[in-house]
Scaffold this active site. Structure first.
Site, short mmCIF file in Angstrom:
data_model
loop_
_atom_site.label_atom_id
_atom_site.label_comp_id
_atom_site.label_asym_id
_atom_site.label_seq_id
_atom_site.Cartn_x
_atom_site.Cartn_y
_atom_site.Cartn_z
CB SER A 173 -1.96 2.30 -9.93
OG SER A 173 -1.31 2.79 -8.76
NE ARG B 169 1.84 9.10 -12.53
CZ ARG B 169 1.68 8.20 -11.62
NH1 ARG B 169 2.69 7.37 -11.39
NH2 ARG B 169 0.56 7.87 -11.01
NE ARG C 115 5.70 -2.89 -10.20
CZ ARG C 115 4.44 -3.03 -10.16
NH1 ARG C 115 3.73 -2.28 -11.10
NH2 ARG C 115 3.60 -3.83 -9.29
NE ARG D 88 -1.36 -2.37 -6.58
CZ ARG D 88 -1.78 -2.58 -5.57
NH1 ARG D 88 -3.16 -2.73 -5.37
NH2 ARG D 88 -1.10 -2.81 -4.44
CG ASP E 225 -8.16 2.54 -6.11
OD1 ASP E 225 -6.79 2.61 -6.51
OD2 ASP E 225 -8.83 3.60 -5.83
N GLY F 3 5.83 4.72 -9.94
CA GLY F 3 6.06 5.53 -8.56
C GLY F 3 7.12 4.85 -7.57
NE ARG G 195 16.58 12.05 -0.06
CZ ARG G 195 15.90 12.53 0.97
NH1 ARG G 195 14.34 12.06 1.37
NH2 ARG G 195 16.33 13.73 1.66
#
Ligand code: ADE
Length: 231
Positions: free
Chosen positions: A90, A87, A24, A217, A204, A20, A43
């Site tokens: 998390s 993908r 990363r 993470r 989570d 995402g 962007r």
């Protein structure tokens, strides 16, 4: 070039890993790939192409949520000849069988979004992972000594749900976890004759209210990357 990607033609590999977070994507490019170059930065949604074990592979951020990933997935599949999008993200656990840092392979994705209305389907579209990718990811995980959870996830349009108990309805349907993108990714892949898979790390839990820290993470992320890079 597309409205959201300023890469040259053929700049992407056939397989694109999609976290995402664009930073990363940068981390993956810098730490796992060789002969890497930045191919798009519109962007600040960075995309890179390089090599992993001698094979060309790309990595690009998707942003958060269905509208964001749907823009990038569509443009990569439709204009850049990309065949596979993996993908790597998390999720929040809905199942009490999931511990923090566990790996989930999203076999299917449910949604509370109206995304499928775009396709005027006279019913409900079940968004599923590509079976070959799912099987390979499962076997890769096993080879690495990881026991992945395989099943349904919810791709939610809402992070801060007003009804704090709404997730229990999804839990009662054996939906393992919540994230915010896979339904669109799988639907777009199906519509364009392409392949997609989502691999998730539990960050989570709605069941235990436990959360991981950003630093933790980062470490747990390694397992997921090894599964994805070896597909
Ligand atoms: N991604 C990780 N945790 C999540 C949560 N609790 N809800 C939606 N997306 C998530």
């Amino acid at each position: 070039m597309t409205p959201h990607i300023n890469a040259k033609e053929n700049a992407f590999a056939k397989t694109v890993l999609m976290p995402g977070d664009p930073l990363r994507a940068k981390f993956i490019a810098e730490n796992y790939l060789e002969n890497v170059s930045l191919v798009t930065d519109v962007r600040n949604m960075y995309g890179y192409t390089g090599e992993y074990k001698g094979k060309k592979i790309s990595v690009m951020g998707s942003g958060m949520g269905i509208p964001s990933i749907s823009i990038y997935a569509y443009e990569l599949f439709n204009f850049y000849g990309v065949e596979n999008i993996i993908r790597v993200g998390s999720c929040g656990a809905y199942s009490d069988k999931l511990d923090l840092y566990d790996i989930v392979l999203a076999q299917g994705a449910c949604t509370n979004s109206s995304f499928q209305e775009n396709y005027h389907i006279p019913g409900t579209f079940s968004a599923i992972a590509d079976f070959d990718l799912l099987l390979k990811a499962y076997n890769n995980a096993k080879d690495l000594g990881i026991e992945p959870h395989v099943g349904n996830v919810l791709s939610s349009d809402v992070f801060y749900q007003d009804d704090v108990n709404a997730w229990k309805k999804w839990q009662s349907m054996d939906v393992l976890a919540v994230e915010m993108e896979s339904y669109a990714l799988y639907t777009i892949a199906a519509n364009l004759g392409k392949k997609a898979l989502t691999i998730l790390t539990v960050s989570d839990s709605l069941v235990t209210q436990k959360e991981t820290t950003a630093e933790e993470r980062q470490n747990s992320f390694t397992k997921m990357m090894e599964i994805a890079l070896n597909l």
